[in-house]
Scaffold this motif. Structure first.
Motif, PDB file in Angstrom:
ATOM      1  N   GLY A 184       5.525   8.885   6.907  1.00 56.75           N
ATOM      2  CA  GLY A 184       6.551   8.651   6.221  1.00 56.75           C
ATOM      3  C   GLY A 184       8.155   8.054   6.808  1.00 56.75           C
ATOM      4  O   GLY A 184       8.867   8.096   6.145  1.00 56.75           O
ATOM      5  N   TYR A 192       3.223  -1.668   7.793  1.00 61.96           N
ATOM      6  CA  TYR A 192       3.891  -0.355   7.787  1.00 61.96           C
ATOM      7  C   TYR A 192       3.543   0.175   6.615  1.00 61.96           C
ATOM      8  O   TYR A 192       3.259   1.631   6.243  1.00 61.96           O
ATOM      9  N   GLU A 193       3.441  -0.301   5.433  1.00 64.51           N
ATOM     10  CA  GLU A 193       3.385   0.140   4.093  1.00 64.51           C
ATOM     11  C   GLU A 193       1.751   0.816   3.978  1.00 64.51           C
ATOM     12  O   GLU A 193       1.566   1.889   3.449  1.00 64.51           O
ATOM     13  N   ARG A 199       7.845   3.276   6.129  1.00 64.72           N
ATOM     14  CA  ARG A 199       8.808   2.474   5.415  1.00 64.72           C
ATOM     15  C   ARG A 199       9.297   1.344   6.418  1.00 64.72           C
ATOM     16  O   ARG A 199       9.577   1.680   7.323  1.00 64.72           O
ATOM     17  N   ALA A 227       5.950  -5.657   7.475  1.00 63.32           N
ATOM     18  CA  ALA A 227       5.950  -4.907   6.186  1.00 63.32           C
ATOM     19  C   ALA A 227       4.785  -4.333   5.579  1.00 63.32           C
ATOM     20  O   ALA A 227       4.901  -3.166   5.263  1.00 63.32           O
ATOM     21  N   HIS A 229      10.409   5.724   8.904  1.00 63.25           N
ATOM     22  CA  HIS A 229      11.344   4.420   8.398  1.00 63.25           C
ATOM     23  C   HIS A 229      11.625   3.888   9.699  1.00 63.25           C
ATOM     24  O   HIS A 229      12.403   4.189  10.602  1.00 63.25           O
ATOM     25  N   SER A 250      12.022  -1.683   6.515  1.00 64.34           N
ATOM     26  CA  SER A 250      13.378  -2.343   5.853  1.00 64.34           C
ATOM     27  C   SER A 250      13.895  -3.280   6.927  1.00 64.34           C
ATOM     28  O   SER A 250      14.135  -3.109   8.079  1.00 64.34           O
TER      29      SER A 250
END
Length: 309
Positions: free
Chosen positions: A227, A245-246, A251, A242, A229, A253
């Protein structure tokens, strides 16, 4: 003269108001006499034509400014003589390499007495990038394990201090020559990327801030806790990363910095509490802007470069 329509029980009635002021332009602008200009590697890349952020040349570079308000006819926020700093209009052209710059009032804040104009000009882009990445996007909080890639650079050296101010445990990558520098900023652990692979020595990271790009972004996936980031200021548009990572339950960003007076005031608050200082490696008089850009192109900076007027 303004004409308005007033609605009454008897129907609409047209009224003419003499001598009423015309609506002021929006956003309200101030004219700043510039004292110092912060330089950023982005500007050297734009000058070299790497990407058309400002269109085709000729154009005037520069966003980070500190100076004195010359005129402020449209706003109550500032008065002539106020010392201010900020990052106006980014990513649109602010034309900051100049003696006078017109800026939206909302893109500036008052310069605290504890900052010189040189220090203030060095802060906006790197400070806002670090704040928006760590605080606004990352939600850094006390006890977080934070990894800052490139802790000796402009964004990185500010990011270390912001994370520490919020109570985080900070690990950073930096060249061996910058170890003493980043430790002095508060870094709890320093990984010399020239001799050590961070992906083999770090784990359980809550929040990673990428300021360097390259394969560090993808390899950071393996050091995050479940979880965790990653916030990147370099590969913000990499949709493939992205998705990776998902898929791993992490996360991802991207941060593209924008003007933010609230965050600027947050940075000022840390400065005034003694929890943040911006390091200026070298200053150049405006006439030596070519030499300053040569230094930008060489890279491996420790903190920031600043032009003075």
């Amino acid at each position: 003269m303004r004409v308005i329509t007033q609605h009454t029980l008897g129907g609409p009635e047209v009224l003419t108001i003499e001598d009423a002021p015309e609506p002021r332009p929006f956003p309200a602008e101030v004219l700043v006499r510039v004292k110092a200009i912060g330089l950023n590697p982005l500007e050297a890349r734009l000058r070299q034509g790497e990407f058309p952020l400002l269109g085709e040349p000729p154009f005037i570079l520069g966003w980070d400014i500190s100076g004195v308000v010359e005129e402020a006819p449209q706003t109550w926020r500032f008065r002539p003589g106020d010392e201010v700093f900020g990052m106006p209009l980014f990513p649109r052209a602010a034309k900051g390499y100049a003696e006078l710059v017109a800026s939206p009032a909302l893109h500036l804040v008052r310069k605290p007495a504890s900052l010189t104009h040189v220090e203030a000009a060095a802060l906006p882009i790197v400070g806002l990038t670090a704040w928006q990445g760590l605080v606004d996007l990352g939600g850094v909080t006390e006890g977080d394990r934070v990894l800052v890639h490139g802790g000796g650079g402009g964004v990185g050296h500010v990011a270390i201090q912001i994370a520490k101010a919020f109570g985080a445990y900070v690990i950073t990558t930096a060249g061996g020559s910058k170890r003493e520098f980043v430790e002095g900023l508060g870094a709890d652990e320093v990984i010399d990327y020239t001799s050590v692979d961070f992906a083999e020595t770090v784990g359980g990271i809550d929040l990673a801030l990428d300021t360097i790009g390259g394969d560090a972004v993808e390899r950071s996936l393996g050091v995050l806790r479940p979880g965790g980031h990653l916030v990147t200021a370099v590969a913000e548009e990499d949709l493939t990363l992205a998705a990776k990572y998902e898929a791993a339950g992490m996360r991802f960003s991207g941060i593209a910095v924008d003007p933010d007076p609230v965050a600027l005031r947050g940075l000022v608050n840390l400065v005034e509490k003694g929890e943040l200082r911006v390091h200026v490696q070298e200053t150049f008089p405006f006439e030596r802007v070519v030499d300053a850009h040569r230094a930008l192109e060489e890279g491996h900076l420790q903190g920031k470069l600043v032009l003075t007027l």
